[in-house]
Design an enzyme around this catalytic site. Structure first.
Site, PDB file in Angstrom:
ATOM      1  N   TYR A   1     -56.880  -5.496 -31.220  1.00 46.91           N
ATOM      2  CA  TYR A   1     -56.279  -5.593 -32.559  1.00 46.91           C
ATOM      3  C   TYR A   1     -54.851  -5.065 -32.550  1.00 46.91           C
ATOM      4  O   TYR A   1     -54.606  -3.908 -32.203  1.00 46.91           O
ATOM      5  CB  TYR A   1     -57.121  -4.807 -33.561  1.00 46.91           C
ATOM      6  CG  TYR A   1     -56.789  -5.124 -34.991  1.00 46.91           C
ATOM      7  CD1 TYR A   1     -57.445  -6.158 -35.652  1.00 46.91           C
ATOM      8  CD2 TYR A   1     -55.825  -4.418 -35.687  1.00 46.91           C
ATOM      9  CE1 TYR A   1     -57.145  -6.464 -36.970  1.00 46.91           C
ATOM     10  CE2 TYR A   1     -55.515  -4.716 -37.002  1.00 46.91           C
ATOM     11  CZ  TYR A   1     -56.186  -5.738 -37.637  1.00 46.91           C
ATOM     12  OH  TYR A   1     -55.892  -6.038 -38.944  1.00 46.91           O
TER      13      TYR A   1
ATOM     14  N   TYR B   1     -51.489 -13.795 -37.885  1.00 48.61           N
ATOM     15  CA  TYR B   1     -52.288 -12.668 -38.355  1.00 48.61           C
ATOM     16  C   TYR B   1     -53.468 -13.201 -39.155  1.00 48.61           C
ATOM     17  O   TYR B   1     -53.315 -13.600 -40.308  1.00 48.61           O
ATOM     18  CB  TYR B   1     -51.420 -11.763 -39.217  1.00 48.61           C
ATOM     19  CG  TYR B   1     -52.127 -10.517 -39.673  1.00 48.61           C
ATOM     20  CD1 TYR B   1     -52.496  -9.536 -38.754  1.00 48.61           C
ATOM     21  CD2 TYR B   1     -52.436 -10.308 -41.011  1.00 48.61           C
ATOM     22  CE1 TYR B   1     -53.140  -8.391 -39.164  1.00 48.61           C
ATOM     23  CE2 TYR B   1     -53.081  -9.157 -41.422  1.00 48.61           C
ATOM     24  CZ  TYR B   1     -53.428  -8.196 -40.491  1.00 48.61           C
ATOM     25  OH  TYR B   1     -54.073  -7.065 -40.898  1.00 48.61           O
TER      26      TYR B   1
END
Lengths: 138, 405
Positions: B284, B334
């Site tokens: 992440y 994203y």
């Protein structure tokens, strides 16, 4: 330079204390662990009995940022936000503004700071934390 | 009952990545789900469970279920949370399938993060979190600021330099250049990285992820059923969640180690796979420094050694452990963690084209490692077939000696 804080039913007394220029934290009546933000139960021992207790107002810079972008209308850039680790307990960490220029060379991790208060217009009366360096290690 | 290898990702799907999708998050969700179902070879009428996460920025899961025509919704998860919950959503779907609550669960994340709800933007309403009252008055409200605060502490503790973060951004850009899906495909070099404007020191523009309008979906079903479907199954070998503390820690005084450090041993034990056996990692990366932080906390690289790991090219394609082969949130787009799951699946299918990691059998894919949202989650996925590993123990991290390769 700031936005009036919103409050919840657990935090009202903390904000009222800040408005009177006093920094307080909750402290467990059973195991004496400090805690912040305001919560009904002690995360260390599970007790519900607690009291507000005045704090030293002293701590050290845990981290800081220099904001170069207008993230919030009314808060012009550049400006600093600090995270301060309180002298009372290492996991008692809270943010605040900085009394000094954004490129202050004294501003380093570990610098000793003391709480100051900046009145914030609006209702109810409020003040925000503004930390000043009392001893730098730079 | 263990979850290990009982369920599989049978399909993955994406919408286009855009700055303005021009459509609702409901439509984005349906398009990604439709793409994932087509990929799996499953009809929409076979879906009996839905699972998503959101932070007040996307369509309710139940409305997606209705739009899919589900009349008897056997599993329903509509989780509040950001990137720390992204991998939990898939884990919950796997639990629902493994326990027989549902047979086929679609998971998605759909957001118009550029055109409608800008996480890093100005003027948005404060998220529904009690702690924001202590930040907002100081003009301290957005993820780049919160992660800059953590990045400073981590960089100080590790003696990391701006170039150490720059190498993360550059390595991922190089990967993105090999992906037709990626939004950012122009070369990035260190001079351009260092010259990029400050957002919140110590984070520059190129330390921050993109804001993207997009949706990604994955289809979770039993491993047994997946073997009869259109794609080679990718097994969910292990799943774990963690965290609990937030920026206002009440229990964690040291911000330079994340919740992932506590989650990781449970994750590896659940999967029966150790960190040395991970072939490719999708970590992440809302901000650059989270990548080396997780390389440490997931036991993949020794603490303090990540700078050298990047400088030696070990995180790039052809290196010891390619990281964020799709370009990540920094350069692909994203989609709040679920695009990492989709890339892990693509790699394990051997379908990643020019960015394929040769022989990839095991992937680690992770959500945000705690802090701001308070929770953390991660998955270990593996290619179907005989288990390649049998230790069941988390082995020692890679050190300077490398992983024995």
């Amino acid at each position: 330079m700031s936005v009036h804080p919103s409050m919840d039913r657990d935090s009202t007394e903390w904000w009222a204390s800040l408005a009177a220029h006093a920094l307080i934290f909750q402290r467990c009546s059973e195991c004496q662990t400090w805690r912040w933000p305001a919560r009904a139960m002690c995360h260390a021992c599970g007790a519900f009995a607690w009291r507000w207790q005045p704090a030293s107002g002293r701590g050290e810079v845990a981290s800081w940022i220099v904001n170069h972008h207008v993230f919030l209308p009314g808060v012009p850039a550049p400006y600093v936000v600090l995270n301060v680790r309180m002298a009372e307990q290492p996991d008692l960490v809270l943010p605040g503004a900085f009394e000094g220029p954004y490129d202050d060379p004294r501003l380093v991790i570990g610098a000793q700071v003391e709480a100051g208060f900046a009145d914030c217009p609006g209702d109810p009366p409020a003040a925000l934390l503004r930390w000043r360096i009392i001893q730098s290690i730079a | 009952m263990m979850l290990r290898d009982r369920t599989a990702v049978a399909g993955v799907g994406w919408t286009e990545y855009a700055k303005n999708s021009g459509v609702s998050t409901l439509t984005l969700a349906l398009r990604a789900i439709g793409s994932a179902l087509d990929d799996a070879g499953i009809r929409h009428s076979d879906v009996d469970g839905v699972a998503c996460h959101r932070v007040g920025d996307s369509v309710q899961a139940v409305l997606v279920a209705q739009a899919l025509g589900i009349k008897d919704l056997r599993y329903h998860l509509d989780m509040f949370g950001g990137g720390g919950t992204s991998h939990q959503v898939v884990a919950h779907a796997a639990m629902a399938v493994a326990t027989g609550m549902a047979e086929t669960v679609v998971c998605w994340r759909a957001v118009n993060a550029r055109s409608e709800f800008r996480m890093g933007g100005t003027g948005r309403a404060a998220p529904d979190a009690l702690e924001f009252q202590y930040q907002l008055p100081y003009g301290y409200a957005t993820p780049p600021q919160q992660y800059a605060m953590l990045a400073r502490a981590w960089m100080h503790a590790r003696d990391a330099k701006p170039e150490d973060l720059g190498r993360v951004a550059i390595a991922q850009r190089e990967h993105a250049r090999l992906s037709p899906r990626a939004m950012m495909r122009t070369p990035l070099d260190m001079d351009a990285y260092l010259a990029s404007r400050w957002i919140a020191e110590p984070l520059r523009l190129y330390d921050c992820c993109l804001e993207t309008d997009a949706a990604v979906a994955v289809v979770v079903t039993s491993a047994e059923r997946a073997r009869d479907l259109a794609q080679p199954p990718v097994l969910i070998a292990g799943a774990a969640t963690g965290g609990g503390h937030t920026l206002f820690s009440n229990g964690r005084a040291d911000a330079t180690v994340s919740a992932a450090a506590e989650l990781a041993p449970r994750l590896y034990a659940a999967a029966g796979i150790g960190p040395r056996e991970v072939d490719v990692a999708q970590l992440y990366d809302a901000f650059t420094f989270l990548v080396p932080l997780q390389l440490e906390d997931y036991g993949l690289v020794e603490r303090g050694e990540t700078g050298g790991f990047y400088a030696d090219g070990h995180a790039s394609l052809g290196g010891l452990l390619p990281v964020n082969t799709h370009g990540g949130h920094l350069s692909e787009g994203y989609v709040h963690g679920l695009n990492h799951v989709a890339e892990a699946v693509t790699q394990l299918r051997g379908a990643a084209g020019a960015r394929q990691v040769a022989g990839a059998e095991v992937a680690l894919t992770t959500g945000q490692p705690g802090y701001v949202g308070g929770t953390c989650s991660a998955l270990i996925l593996r290619r179907d077939g005989d288990p390649v590993h049998s230790s069941g123990q988390a082995t020692a991290p890679m050190g300077n000696e490398g992983n024995g390769a």
